[in-house]
Scaffold this motif. Structure first.
Motif, mmCIF file in Angstrom:
data_model
loop_
_atom_site.group_PDB
_atom_site.id
_atom_site.type_symbol
_atom_site.label_atom_id
_atom_site.label_comp_id
_atom_site.label_asym_id
_atom_site.label_seq_id
_atom_site.Cartn_x
_atom_site.Cartn_y
_atom_site.Cartn_z
ATOM 1 N N ASN A 82 0.690 -1.431 0.022
ATOM 2 C CA ASN A 82 -0.467 0.114 -0.057
ATOM 3 C C ASN A 82 0.800 0.879 0.333
ATOM 4 O O ASN A 82 0.027 2.332 -0.617
ATOM 5 C CB ASN A 82 -0.649 -0.262 1.241
ATOM 6 N N LEU A 83 2.332 1.083 0.350
ATOM 7 C CA LEU A 83 3.023 2.633 0.776
ATOM 8 C C LEU A 83 3.050 2.318 -0.832
ATOM 9 O O LEU A 83 3.569 3.969 -0.869
ATOM 10 C CB LEU A 83 4.055 1.858 1.367
ATOM 11 N N ALA A 84 3.604 1.375 -1.081
ATOM 12 C CA ALA A 84 4.295 1.486 -2.918
ATOM 13 C C ALA A 84 3.996 1.849 -3.609
ATOM 14 O O ALA A 84 3.754 2.910 -4.465
ATOM 15 C CB ALA A 84 4.707 0.148 -2.775
ATOM 16 N N VAL A 85 2.222 1.728 -3.052
ATOM 17 C CA VAL A 85 1.133 2.647 -4.262
ATOM 18 C C VAL A 85 1.295 3.782 -4.009
ATOM 19 O O VAL A 85 0.882 4.620 -5.681
ATOM 20 C CB VAL A 85 -0.187 1.473 -3.839
ATOM 21 N N ALA A 86 0.741 4.290 -2.897
ATOM 22 C CA ALA A 86 1.154 5.589 -3.272
ATOM 23 C C ALA A 86 2.284 6.321 -3.551
ATOM 24 O O ALA A 86 2.106 7.495 -3.670
ATOM 25 C CB ALA A 86 0.934 6.051 -1.450
ATOM 26 N N ASP A 87 3.088 5.711 -3.261
ATOM 27 C CA ASP A 87 4.573 6.724 -3.741
ATOM 28 C C ASP A 87 4.503 6.235 -5.564
ATOM 29 O O ASP A 87 4.918 7.077 -5.565
ATOM 30 C CB ASP A 87 6.137 5.070 -2.800
ATOM 31 N N LEU A 88 4.737 5.296 -5.682
ATOM 32 C CA LEU A 88 3.971 5.362 -7.264
ATOM 33 C C LEU A 88 2.696 6.770 -7.882
ATOM 34 O O LEU A 88 3.912 6.990 -8.948
ATOM 35 C CB LEU A 88 3.420 3.829 -7.977
ATOM 36 N N THR A 89 1.644 6.776 -6.608
ATOM 37 C CA THR A 89 1.093 7.750 -7.619
ATOM 38 C C THR A 89 1.540 9.297 -7.512
ATOM 39 O O THR A 89 1.337 10.134 -8.621
ATOM 40 C CB THR A 89 -0.839 7.388 -6.175
ATOM 41 N N VAL A 90 2.208 9.772 -6.541
ATOM 42 C CA VAL A 90 3.063 10.411 -6.393
ATOM 43 C C VAL A 90 3.546 10.977 -7.059
ATOM 44 O O VAL A 90 4.483 12.226 -7.670
ATOM 45 C CB VAL A 90 3.592 11.154 -4.889
ATOM 46 N N ILE A 91 4.861 9.816 -7.546
ATOM 47 C CA ILE A 91 5.531 9.676 -8.106
ATOM 48 C C ILE A 91 5.633 10.002 -9.788
ATOM 49 O O ILE A 91 5.179 10.988 -11.002
ATOM 50 C CB ILE A 91 6.760 8.562 -8.428
#
Length: 399
Positions: A82-91
């Motif tokens: 879930n943290l990786a998905v949030a990071d992908l979103t912002v990137i």
């Protein structure tokens, strides 16, 4: 940012008696020169480009590793995905617009994207910090109070859903009040147009203070407490329930497994604490910058200092989003193994495509043994039994 660019010329050439006045066409050329990247700003472009590639590749590998390997689908790793998905979103959605604005001081993406980018930026920050908080609480219960609360994947998914709903609610003001603020008439030029909240500075200051408390101060205090307690328990070896088990007659192999589990939990705690520290360092400057901006403090500071502060604080959150997979690779043997296998799988498939184009008659069963090793590999029955004996399924430390 100094959006005025120290340009004070009058925009109208008619009825102009001031010697500083120049024709509109020449003035537009001045603005275009200011907007175009300076030589040193190309370094910034390179830095953001590296951050984008590392963040996109690394976080994608995190999601792929957990999806591919069933033994890695633990409660903690579900939160990490879930943290990786949030990071992908912002990137994906926010990094490039931020770079363009920092270089050109102009918003080129229009009204809808203005609202969407500000909204997704706040959502991703909220999801990241709340996910880290959820991981810290889950690890705290699993290690310090394993008999009181037992983590489950179903509960983890419910918590993640609640995190996203809360984050969307927190970011709604950005979606509602964001608007374009042109410094000149749109008919003259779209250059030096900014995307920012459209309500008063007072309301924006209050909103930023709320975000600072809810999405930074409170989570940092919570994670500081939980990880401090976890560190004390782990490094003392005083895990609840372990003393009673140690008093019973045990085989040496089982004792070794208990020691390995303790070491595994220590490594996991070190990795998570490292992630939290980097998050705290990365997001403090941007929160501070926002408070300074809307309270008028920035106007009292030197322009060059503000420029450097803004550029660094804008880049650090993206650095944080890209560095997490690197931390997993260096501090987690399981993630490191899965990353290597995923990369090897991709390289193998690429070689097979090249060979297939060069030798169309080659048997499709060639290299089947190697392919089986890399593609879709599952743990053998013996390995699965060992893992199931070694860990509790509800709180496995798959590192």
């Amino acid at each position: 940012m100094n959006y005025t660019a120290n340009v004070t010329y009058n925009l109208t050439s008619s009825n102009c008696s001031n010697e500083m006045c120049i024709p509109d066409e020449d003035y537009l050329n001045v603005i275009e020169t200011h907007v175009f990247p300076k030589p040193w700003e190309w370094t910034l472009v390179g830095l953001y480009s590296i951050t984008f590639v590392i963040g996109l590749t690394g976080n994608s590998l995190v999601c792929f590793a957990v999806w591919r390997n069933k033994t890695m689908r633990t409660v903690t790793n579900i939160f990490i995905v879930n943290l990786a998905v949030a990071d992908l979103t912002v990137i994906i959605f926010c990094l490039t617009p931020t770079l363009i604005v920092d270089i050109s001081e102009t918003w080129f993406l229009g009204f809808i994207m203005c609202k969407l980018v500000l909204f997704l930026n706040t959502v991703s920050i909220s999801v990241s910090v709340l996910t880290l908080s959820a991981i810290s609480v889950e690890r705290w219960y699993a290690i310090c109070y394993p008999l009181v609360f037992k983590s489950t994947k179903k509960r983890a998914k419910l918590i993640i859903s609640a995190i996203w709903l809360f984050s969307v609610a927190v970011a709604v003001p950005d979606l509602v009040v964001a608007k374009l603020h042109p410094y000149f008439s749109p008919e003259f030029t779209i250059l030096l147009t900014s995307c920012k909240p459209g309500w008063s500075n007072r309301n924006q200051t209050i909103y930023q203070l709320v975000l600072l408390i809810v999405l930074y101060v409170v989570p940092m205090v919570l994670m500081g407490f939980t990880y401090s307690h976890i560190a004390v328990v782990l490094w003392k070896g005083n895990i609840p329930g372990a003393v009673e088990t140690a008093r019973k007659p045990m085989m040496n192999s089982k004792m070794n497994k208990a020691d390995e589990q303790l070491e595994s939990r220590k490594k996991a705690a070190k990795m998570l604490i490292t992630i939290v520290i980097i998050f705290a360092v990365s997001y403090f400057p941007v929160h501070l910058l926002n408070i300074f901006r809307y309270t008028g403090v920035l106007l009292k500071l030197p322009t060059n200092f503000v420029l450097v502060m803004a550029l660094i604080s804008h880049w650090l959150p993206y650095f944080n989003s890209s560095i997490n997979p690197v931390i997993y690779n260096f501090m987690s043997a399981k993630f490191r193994k899965e990353f290597r296998m995923a990369i090897s799988c991709g390289m193998l498939q690429q070689k097979r495509r090249i060979r297939g184009r060069g030798q169309p008659t080659m048997s499709i069963y060639s290299n089947s043994t190697t392919t089986q090793h890399f593609v879709g590999r599952n743990y053998s029955q013996t390995e699965q039994i060992t893992l199931s004996n070694f860990h509790d399924k509800s709180e496995t430390d798959a590192w």
